[in-house]
Design an enzyme around this catalytic site. Sequence first.
Site, PDB file in Angstrom:
ATOM      1  N   HIS A  44     -15.038 -45.356 -86.180  1.00 56.85           N
ATOM      2  CA  HIS A  44     -16.331 -45.955 -86.489  1.00 56.85           C
ATOM      3  C   HIS A  44     -17.224 -46.071 -85.253  1.00 56.85           C
ATOM      4  O   HIS A  44     -18.249 -46.741 -85.279  1.00 56.85           O
ATOM      5  CB  HIS A  44     -16.133 -47.319 -87.145  1.00 56.85           C
ATOM      6  CG  HIS A  44     -15.535 -47.220 -88.513  1.00 56.85           C
ATOM      7  ND1 HIS A  44     -14.210 -46.922 -88.715  1.00 56.85           N
ATOM      8  CD2 HIS A  44     -16.083 -47.332 -89.747  1.00 56.85           C
ATOM      9  CE1 HIS A  44     -13.964 -46.875 -90.017  1.00 56.85           C
ATOM     10  NE2 HIS A  44     -15.080 -47.108 -90.659  1.00 56.85           N
ATOM     11  N   THR A 169      -7.003 -63.111 -83.197  1.00 55.82           N
ATOM     12  CA  THR A 169      -6.253 -62.508 -84.302  1.00 55.82           C
ATOM     13  C   THR A 169      -7.260 -62.053 -85.352  1.00 55.82           C
ATOM     14  O   THR A 169      -8.115 -62.846 -85.768  1.00 55.82           O
ATOM     15  CB  THR A 169      -5.265 -63.520 -84.901  1.00 55.82           C
ATOM     16  OG1 THR A 169      -4.365 -63.961 -83.872  1.00 55.82           O
ATOM     17  CG2 THR A 169      -4.466 -62.908 -86.040  1.00 55.82           C
ATOM     18  N   GLU A 306      -3.796 -55.725 -80.738  1.00 58.08           N
ATOM     19  CA  GLU A 306      -3.744 -54.432 -80.041  1.00 58.08           C
ATOM     20  C   GLU A 306      -5.080 -54.064 -79.406  1.00 58.08           C
ATOM     21  O   GLU A 306      -5.132 -53.287 -78.449  1.00 58.08           O
ATOM     22  CB  GLU A 306      -3.305 -53.310 -80.993  1.00 58.08           C
ATOM     23  CG  GLU A 306      -4.310 -52.909 -82.054  1.00 58.08           C
ATOM     24  CD  GLU A 306      -4.256 -53.760 -83.320  1.00 58.08           C
ATOM     25  OE1 GLU A 306      -4.852 -53.334 -84.327  1.00 58.08           O
ATOM     26  OE2 GLU A 306      -3.631 -54.836 -83.291  1.00 58.08           O
TER      27      GLU A 306
END
Length: 332
Positions: A44, A169, A306
């Site tokens: 994206h 998160t 990540e």
Amino acid sequence: MKVTFEQLKAAFNRVLISRGVDSETADACAEMFARTTESGVYSHGVNRFPRFIQQLDNGDIIPDAEAKRITTLGAIEQWDAQRSIGNLTAKKMMDRAIELAADHGIGLVALRNANHWMRGGSYGWQAAEKGYIGICWTNSIAVMPPWGAKECRIGTNPLIVAIPSTPITMVDMSMSMFSYGMLEVNRLAGRQLPVDGGFDDEGNLTKEPGVIEKNRRILPMGYWKGSGMSIVLDMIATLLSDGASVAEVTQDNSDEYGVSQIFIAIEVDKLIDGATRDAKLQRIMDYITTAERADENQAIRLPGHEFTTLLAENRRNGITVDDSVWAKIQAL
């Protein structure tokens, strides 16, 4: 190939300026595309840029348009994007949801007549960085068959939920097993999908991204569950924005534009003190990550963590860009 952030942003900026986008808008838009790519979301970011320019050239995106507020109802506002640049407008709408949350504890902005927002996770992250829970989603053109059908009649309708933990998160997921952008990433890399992502032409589940891209029989996340979630997210976004549904976007427009989007911010600190918040979040994360591993070589992942690692790696080593994608951008 490897490029620097500055090279990437300059390439985007050059193309935008060549299309008559004013310098301030071009710089802000190029910055967002480059930041998305630097964060490791190539599908994206850099990979999506040629498609963005195609829509700009076709007049689907109106670069000098500005979003306009239509209705205010306490903590809820309704806006019309007027087909402005999708990522810049989405950032502005989450900023507005945060402002409303600062006053009311929660803020909700419903946006109609919008363009593709590129990486939806950017706006959830934006809220979480400021200490808010960020929730947002968008509808889309029909690119997925509802469960039990062959024809595309529902959108992938990505949903983002971001939590202000350390690190942040965040779930950023389409209602399909994989977004079409991730199908492209895997196809360009010559990889099969890690799990089934759609059906082949004979109706069998397949891990081949190119097959799914071609026949458009992408698999809803969780089968009927993802199909159902796609439908209700579309309904909520359509009603709150008084905007276009997946059906309207697909049947009435020549391409994917004029979509409906929702941006929600919640100020957690109005409900719980900071130290208690952090302790509760840490306990949740520790409890999950200390579970016995199914594979000793595979760490237990928390959603979104990540991206912190990917960002650091790309800043240290340079940003990987597919040669064919870079060639497309250079040719624009």
